[in-house]
Design an enzyme around this catalytic site. Structure first.
Site, mmCIF file in Angstrom:
data_model
loop_
_atom_site.group_PDB
_atom_site.id
_atom_site.type_symbol
_atom_site.label_atom_id
_atom_site.label_comp_id
_atom_site.label_asym_id
_atom_site.label_seq_id
_atom_site.Cartn_x
_atom_site.Cartn_y
_atom_site.Cartn_z
ATOM 1 N N LYS B 45 -5.794 -0.313 8.550
ATOM 2 C CA LYS B 45 -6.618 -1.234 7.778
ATOM 3 C C LYS B 45 -7.720 -0.408 7.126
ATOM 4 O O LYS B 45 -8.197 0.575 7.704
ATOM 5 C CB LYS B 45 -7.226 -2.274 8.728
ATOM 6 C CG LYS B 45 -8.224 -3.227 8.090
ATOM 7 C CD LYS B 45 -7.544 -4.266 7.247
ATOM 8 C CE LYS B 45 -8.529 -5.043 6.365
ATOM 9 N NZ LYS B 45 -7.822 -5.765 5.288
ATOM 10 N N GLY B 72 -11.219 -9.753 2.387
ATOM 11 C CA GLY B 72 -12.595 -9.291 2.223
ATOM 12 C C GLY B 72 -12.874 -8.072 3.069
ATOM 13 O O GLY B 72 -13.999 -7.847 3.507
ATOM 14 N N ASN B 99 -7.049 4.768 6.102
ATOM 15 C CA ASN B 99 -7.358 4.232 4.774
ATOM 16 C C ASN B 99 -8.857 3.946 4.697
ATOM 17 O O ASN B 99 -9.443 3.366 5.619
ATOM 18 C CB ASN B 99 -6.535 2.959 4.547
ATOM 19 C CG ASN B 99 -6.804 2.334 3.189
ATOM 20 O OD1 ASN B 99 -7.929 1.941 2.873
ATOM 21 N ND2 ASN B 99 -5.768 2.238 2.381
ATOM 22 N N ASN B 127 -8.602 3.565 -0.751
ATOM 23 C CA ASN B 127 -8.480 2.266 -1.401
ATOM 24 C C ASN B 127 -9.582 2.148 -2.448
ATOM 25 O O ASN B 127 -10.747 1.990 -2.096
ATOM 26 C CB ASN B 127 -8.607 1.176 -0.331
ATOM 27 C CG ASN B 127 -8.532 -0.224 -0.913
ATOM 28 O OD1 ASN B 127 -8.376 -0.400 -2.113
ATOM 29 N ND2 ASN B 127 -8.646 -1.226 -0.049
ATOM 30 N N CYS B 130 -12.063 -1.649 -4.769
ATOM 31 C CA CYS B 130 -13.278 -2.125 -4.123
ATOM 32 C C CYS B 130 -14.354 -2.260 -5.179
ATOM 33 O O CYS B 130 -14.432 -1.461 -6.101
ATOM 34 C CB CYS B 130 -13.769 -1.119 -3.088
ATOM 35 S SG CYS B 130 -12.573 -0.692 -1.844
ATOM 36 N N ILE B 191 1.799 0.131 -5.259
ATOM 37 C CA ILE B 191 0.598 -0.473 -5.788
ATOM 38 C C ILE B 191 -0.163 -1.235 -4.699
ATOM 39 O O ILE B 191 0.405 -1.605 -3.682
ATOM 40 C CB ILE B 191 0.934 -1.499 -6.907
ATOM 41 C CG1 ILE B 191 1.850 -2.601 -6.409
ATOM 42 C CG2 ILE B 191 1.482 -0.827 -8.122
ATOM 43 C CD1 ILE B 191 2.156 -3.721 -7.400
ATOM 44 N N ASN B 192 -1.419 -1.485 -4.969
ATOM 45 C CA ASN B 192 -2.177 -2.482 -4.238
ATOM 46 C C ASN B 192 -1.809 -3.863 -4.818
ATOM 47 O O ASN B 192 -0.945 -3.951 -5.684
ATOM 48 C CB ASN B 192 -3.679 -2.201 -4.388
ATOM 49 C CG ASN B 192 -4.447 -2.592 -3.127
ATOM 50 O OD1 ASN B 192 -4.207 -3.656 -2.567
ATOM 51 N ND2 ASN B 192 -5.336 -1.738 -2.680
ATOM 52 N N GLY B 243 5.062 -2.559 -2.406
ATOM 53 C CA GLY B 243 5.067 -3.835 -3.115
ATOM 54 C C GLY B 243 6.335 -4.617 -2.859
ATOM 55 O O GLY B 243 7.373 -4.342 -3.457
HETATM 56 C C1 LIG Z 1 -3.351 -9.477 4.244
HETATM 57 C C2 LIG Z 1 -3.380 -8.190 3.500
HETATM 58 C C3 LIG Z 1 -4.399 -7.292 3.726
HETATM 59 C C4 LIG Z 1 -4.454 -6.087 3.052
HETATM 60 N N1 LIG Z 1 -5.474 -5.219 3.296
HETATM 61 C C5 LIG Z 1 -5.507 -4.019 2.658
HETATM 62 C C6 LIG Z 1 -6.501 -3.070 2.944
HETATM 63 O O1 LIG Z 1 -7.362 -3.285 3.786
HETATM 64 N N2 LIG Z 1 -6.511 -1.901 2.259
HETATM 65 C C7 LIG Z 1 -5.559 -1.609 1.332
HETATM 66 O O2 LIG Z 1 -5.585 -0.522 0.757
HETATM 67 N N3 LIG Z 1 -4.562 -2.493 1.047
HETATM 68 C C8 LIG Z 1 -4.526 -3.687 1.687
HETATM 69 N N4 LIG Z 1 -3.515 -4.574 1.412
HETATM 70 C C9 LIG Z 1 -2.507 -4.243 0.392
HETATM 71 C C10 LIG Z 1 -1.209 -3.727 1.039
HETATM 72 O O3 LIG Z 1 -1.434 -2.528 1.735
HETATM 73 C C11 LIG Z 1 -0.139 -3.506 -0.035
HETATM 74 O O4 LIG Z 1 -0.595 -2.542 -0.965
HETATM 75 C C12 LIG Z 1 0.185 -4.791 -0.799
HETATM 76 O O5 LIG Z 1 0.161 -5.894 0.066
HETATM 77 C C13 LIG Z 1 1.548 -4.724 -1.487
HETATM 78 O O6 LIG Z 1 2.576 -4.504 -0.571
HETATM 79 P P1 LIG Z 1 3.468 -5.693 0.097
HETATM 80 O O7 LIG Z 1 3.966 -6.532 -1.052
HETATM 81 O O8 LIG Z 1 4.553 -4.986 0.834
HETATM 82 O O9 LIG Z 1 2.560 -6.459 0.970
HETATM 83 C C14 LIG Z 1 -3.456 -5.779 2.102
HETATM 84 C C15 LIG Z 1 -2.417 -6.684 1.881
HETATM 85 C C16 LIG Z 1 -2.359 -7.876 2.567
HETATM 86 C C17 LIG Z 1 -1.239 -8.817 2.292
#
Ligand SMILES: Cc1cc2nc3c(=O)[nH]c(=O)nc-3n(C[C@H](O)[C@H](O)[C@H](O)COP(=O)(O)O)c2cc1C
Ligand SMILES: Cc1cc2nc3c(=O)[nH]c(=O)nc-3n(C[C@H](O)[C@H](O)[C@H](O)COP(=O)(O)OP(=O)(O)OC[C@H]3O[C@@H](n4cnc5c(N)ncnc54)[C@H](O)[C@@H]3O)c2cc1C
Ligand SMILES: Cc1cc2nc3c(=O)[nH]c(=O)nc-3n(C[C@H](O)[C@H](O)[C@H](O)COP(=O)(O)OP(=O)(O)OC[C@H]3O[C@@H](n4cnc5c(N)ncnc54)[C@H](O)[C@@H]3O)c2cc1C
Ligand SMILES: Cc1cc2nc3c(=O)[nH]c(=O)nc-3n(C[C@H](O)[C@H](O)[C@H](O)COP(=O)(O)O)c2cc1C
Ligand code: FES
Ligand code: FES
Lengths: 255, 314, 314, 255
Positions: B45, B72, B99, B127, B130, B191-192, B243
């Site tokens: 996280k 958040g 991260n 990340n 932000c 991607i994020n 993603g």
């Molecule tokens: C509930 C949730 C919390 C996330 N928290 C973070 C985070 O703290 N830092 C970060 O870089 N990405 C965060 N992400 C993004 C994921 O790491 C990822 O990049 C994004 O969800 C796309 O991948 P996915 O479709 O497999 O979930 C979060 C995603 C979700 C769904």
């Protein structure tokens, strides 16, 4: 915490749109405590995407039961589950009710609507622990009441078709006159507005009260931070509903 | 035996499937349900300097084929991470990617310095999605100069792999990838989440307390794949694809598009062992295809016969 | 009776649900299956100066909750449209929005001039998600100056409503919306498709002949809604919401987020009467809610209690 | 073109993973011509999103039948359709075979795998028109052959478990020696590689040949431009599979 493929035993309609689902899950049945929940994958493709949480309703030997109302895609799919088929389930999850505290004698179980869900498993545990159990149930209308596997049931209906014409919190007020029940403890489950009213009632009567909350979850196991419950005291500090709850003492949280 | 391991800047990963940040806690929460040591790595996280409580509920909404979140950045903060989580992770045979998130460049540096000092993290993922408090909340990740600036500052402070996690909410993600590559980043994660929103028509309120949130899950896979493809063609550092990956086949699509490795995010919520299943399914598939190294898939998309972009979709 | 009509720059639309460009042909193809006169309007397939054959197959892939297309602007050209389609549309009681695509600013002007001369179209929607051949194929719609430039040139040539259809594949769509508003656009349509991609892992080939294509359908609804919300807050001209709308409830979400009207796209492929069902469902819902004018929903999202963007998702 | 909710009559497995689905659709049954198809909504939620196209297999009174192989989400859902339930169907769609041309006497129907689908409805029409019918079927293995409601059937299997050990185009070559059958016309349906081979065969034998194509579709009704079929002659000019096809004369198209 187990991740199992559980064989469906039956899905039975017990009230309009309300179903009891029983599945074979010996380890889960042995491990689960009242107020804990299971997270069920309701579809095998991605619709709906996320699991759906349900309180454990009863255990009966190797079988675990949940009770649910059909409200959307997930519960619609569950209502069609076929006996003999398998469901992908994670559980038991969360922290349950604190039923075995020696400092009270009478457990007042209060269920609004499908909030009845965790009460039968709680009743069984309370009976074992030698507590006195009183159950107060509320529903919109008489036909929606599900009263089996409970003890000492009193009811209230919004439309007055049975019992008290009013809410289950009104019923609690009637049942628990001021000052009369210091040895009683309240355990509630139901829609958020009801729990809010119940918490307020418990506060004014200085009664201990635990409630099982509902709300959005993604993972159900504490890894997504998606289910905050605001704690009293400092502004914006949160517990996790899925891990720290879903049961909380009403003193500790902002409902 | 199919070779699954790979390296980024000398750091070893057992296989090419990592758990994505924010979707697997700190790696020690669901050891009941999954042997995390079978993952290629764990991305923690996002860690900030001070603990963060995160946003008010609701933080989660399900959408068609995806979900929105507005957590958040709720996290225990880098100090507690070092004190409580790192020791447990060190006891496991797993590559740990810490991260880092922050609301100022100095905060990024401070978190990294603390982690460097503590040791135990094998690599850093930054990340940049932000809000930059100094710039009135403008997102670092949507400003190329700021993203490059963070990379430069952090690069000077560590020799460990530095992975920049890029946001898709820009016109051309490859511009950002090249900028961080030029500043010495060892890899990019692509991607994020996409910015999205949902409304409860009965209450007329947004379904997230923050109005908008981040869209993830299978719904965004096509977008992520296109971004990975765009990025991989314009940088020479590894691209980590993220993603909507839920199955081995999804992951293989990303390898073909140019991803050196992938991360599994939202799928962990449905099955905490999703990453392990993806990793093992990839190996099985390679066996059936007579492929002896997953790395041989990377960037092997056959676009012959593909018409030029000029003739492309409109 | 619920009031459903609205106007853009004096032009009347029966209700707030239009068929989206490229998803309903030229409006005369499926009169067997749906009474198109019950729609608020029809936006035609994008028209170019000369007929276009479009891209080779495959042009379509289904994805989780959505689909990718790379039609390549296959269309009969503005001349045949005027000769064959406009007379049929004129015979119907329906507001016709002619959508224009082009690969140069001059071509946009030429198509518009021909339509102006012919008459019959009530409004124009300008598809700027087109490669600018003069600029080496750079997409008009991702360049704010080019998008504004097209608006300026076209504004000088017509008094009919000029609607700019914006692409979501930019960092800040509201910047583009403001730019076209400043050049006299009467409305903006938000959004066109997101860039996406899919791969067949068995053949290692892209599933679209053009490698990447446009993502549409329910999967993109959260993204579209966020873009509409962003746009509606920064312009005073009407915003037409598009993206994944399949149900009355979807459309109402867009109204609450600030859309004056909506377009139904991909849903037409599943049910050509989708637009009519959405339009009629909105009216029914308004009745049950005691709302006497659909317009009263527009922009009434209740964000009180929403935390600031600074605290927002990360 | 009709848009109907049709009552499911039955879903019957006729070979491993192959099903015949019958539904009640009088108007459709009356209107459909051989080689046309229907577009079926296989799921009531959005998974899968798009309809699935299937050639009409047979009509029998008010019933319409399709035959399909379970390959993915949509066909999996269809295979579970419950008699008495309803399916959302658009059809008849596309242009069918041109069976009633007086310039030929013998119709050679050629089906590879599930390409058998439009042949029974074609056979019925040809019999009515007084044509001679010969049917050549190919399959991977004997168990995959579905031979009912056909006439004069000859078979080939890839594994030699029945009939000719080879492809259905090899069988055609055997059945139609050079120059021998100027009065014959070929009507083919099957996987694209087979149709390509068949087109080449027809060209070298100077036989007229119509084939029913398969490929990606989104709308099925000509409004999305998603289903181009390249025409011979000018480079990159296209017909629409769903509207101008799915049946084309092999002379006119690049397969
Ligand atoms: C509930 C949730 C919390 C996330 N928290 C973070 C985070 O703290 N830092 C970060 O870089 N990405 C965060 N992400 C993004 C994921 O790491 C990822 O990049 C994004 O969800 C796309 O991948 P996915 O479709 O497999 O979930 C979060 C995603 C979700 C769904
Ligand atoms: C810890 C916990 C225990 C639960 N126990 C039970 C139980 O024992 N029995 C039971 O019937 N339900 C229980 N619920 C609620 C149950 O999880 C939801 O009803 C279910 O997820 C709905 O899924 P769906 O796909 O059918 O509905 P969706 O399609 O997701 O939603 C349909 C409608 O229901 C509403 N809805 C969705 N989830 C909830 C929710 N959690 N609370 C209120 N409304 C909601 C939506 O807003 C929407 O309007 C519990 C929830 C939690 C968090
Ligand atoms: C005009 C027309 C008529 C057809 N008639 C029949 C018929 O009578 N009987 C029948 O069984 N099928 C027929 N098909 C094919 C049928 O539409 C597909 O098999 C079906 O759409 C698959 O849906 P699914 O959701 O089960 O598979 P998906 O989940 O969509 O796909 C599963 C797998 O099947 C492959 N696939 C999907 N569609 C096709 C296709 N069109 N051709 C080949 N492979 C495909 C995919 O690539 C994937 O690997 C026809 C197609 C067309 C265009
Ligand atoms: C097959 C297809 C063809 C399209 N063609 C056009 C087009 O010619 N011009 C245009 O402006 N938009 C075109 N679009 C975009 C749609 O009008 C719409 O903006 C987009 O699909 C998002 O809406 P939806 O999710 O409801 O489909 C097309 C979309 C699809 C799916
Ligand atoms: S639902 Fe994921 S942390 Fe509670
Ligand atoms: S499938 Fe839409 S035009 Fe053919």
């Amino acid at each position: 915490m187990l991740h199992i493929l559980a064989r469906v035993l039956h899905v039975t309609s017990v009230a309009p749109n309300v179903y009891v689902l029983a599945f074979h899950a010996p380890d889960l049945a042995a491990a689960v405590r009242p107020g804990q929940f299971v997270n069920i994958l309701t579809g095998d493709s991605l619709q709906p995407l996320l699991r759906r949480p349900f309180s454990v309703y009863r255990t009966e030997g190797d079988a675990v039961e949940v009770i649910f109302q059909r409200v959307g895609k997930g519960t619609a799919a569950l209502s069609l589950a076929q006996p003999g088929g398998f469901l992908d389930i994670i559980g038991p999850l969360g922290a349950g009710f604190h039923l075995d505290d020696p400092r009270y004698q009478t457990a007042v179980l209060i269920g609004g609507g499908l909030g009845v869900a965790p009460l039968p498993i709680a009743t069984a545990a309370l009976q074992k622990a030698g507590k006195r159990v009183v159950t107060l149930l509320g529903a919109r209308t008489a036909g929606q009441l599900v009263e089996t596997h409970l003890e000492n049931v009193h009811v209230a209906t919004d439309d007055g078709t049975r019992g008290l014409h009013g809410t289950v919190v009104d019923l609690a007020a009637q049942y628990l006159p001021v000052g009369a029940h210091e040895d009683a403890r309240l355990f509630g489950c139901g829609p958020t507005p009801m729990l809010r009213a119940l918490a307020e009632f418990a506060r004014t009567r200085a009664l201990e009260c635990e409630v099982s909350l509902e709300g959005q979850m993604a993972c159900g196991i504490g890894i997504c931070q998606g289910c905050p419950v605001e704690l009293t005291g400092q502004l914006r500090t949160y517990a996790l509903m899925c891990k720290d709850g879903p049961v909380f003492n009403t003193r500790d949280i902002v409902i | 035996m199919v070779r699954t391991e790979f390296h980024i800047a000398g750091v070893h990963f057992k296989n090419r499937v990592l758990a994505a940040s924010g979707t697997f806690g700190y790696g020690d929460e669901c050891t009941d349900l999954v042997d995390v040591q079978r993952l290629g790595g764990i991305v923690t996280k996002s860690l900030s300097l001070k603990p963060r409580d995160g946003n008010p509920p609701p933080r989660i909404v399900e959408t068609s084929g995806g979900m929105l979140n507005s957590i958040g950045l709720a996290n225990i903060g880098v100090h507690r991470f070092i004190a409580e989580k790192l020791p447990r992770l060190r006891a496991l045979d797993i590559t740990v990617v810490a991260n880092i998130a922050a609301s100022s460049v100095d905060e990024y540096c401070a978190v990294l310095d603390l982690l460097e000092e503590a040791g135990g993290a094998h690599a850093y993922e930054i990340n940049v999605s932000c809000p930059n408090v100094k710039e009135g909340g403008l997102n670092f990740g949507t400003d190329c100069a700021m993203t490059a600036g963070i990379t430069r500052r952090l690069r000077a402070r560590t020799r460990k792999p530095l992975i920049l996690k890029l946001t898709p909410n820009v016109a051309q993600i490859s511009t950002f990838a090249r900028a961080v590559q030029d500043e010495g980043a060892d890899a990019v994660s692509v991607i994020n989440t996409l910015i999205g929103m949902a409304i409860d028509i009965r209450t007329r309120k947004p379904l997230l307390s923050t109005v908008t949130g981040g869209l993830s899950g299978p719904a965004i896979k096509p977008v992520a794949l296109a971004k990975v493809y765009e990025t991989a063609r314009s940088v020479h550092i590894p691209v980590i694809g993220i993603g909507g990956i839920s199955t081995p086949s999804d992951a293989i699509e990303f390898f073909l598009a140019g991803a050196t490795a992938v991360q599994v995010g939202t799928a962990n919520f449905i099955d905490p062992a999703a990453g392990v299943h993806v990793a093992e399914g990839i190996a099985t598939w390679c066996t059936t295809q007579g492929i002896d190294d997953v790395g041989k898939l990377v960037g092997t998309l056959d676009t012959q016969g593909g018409v030029s972009v000029l003739e492309s979709w409109l």
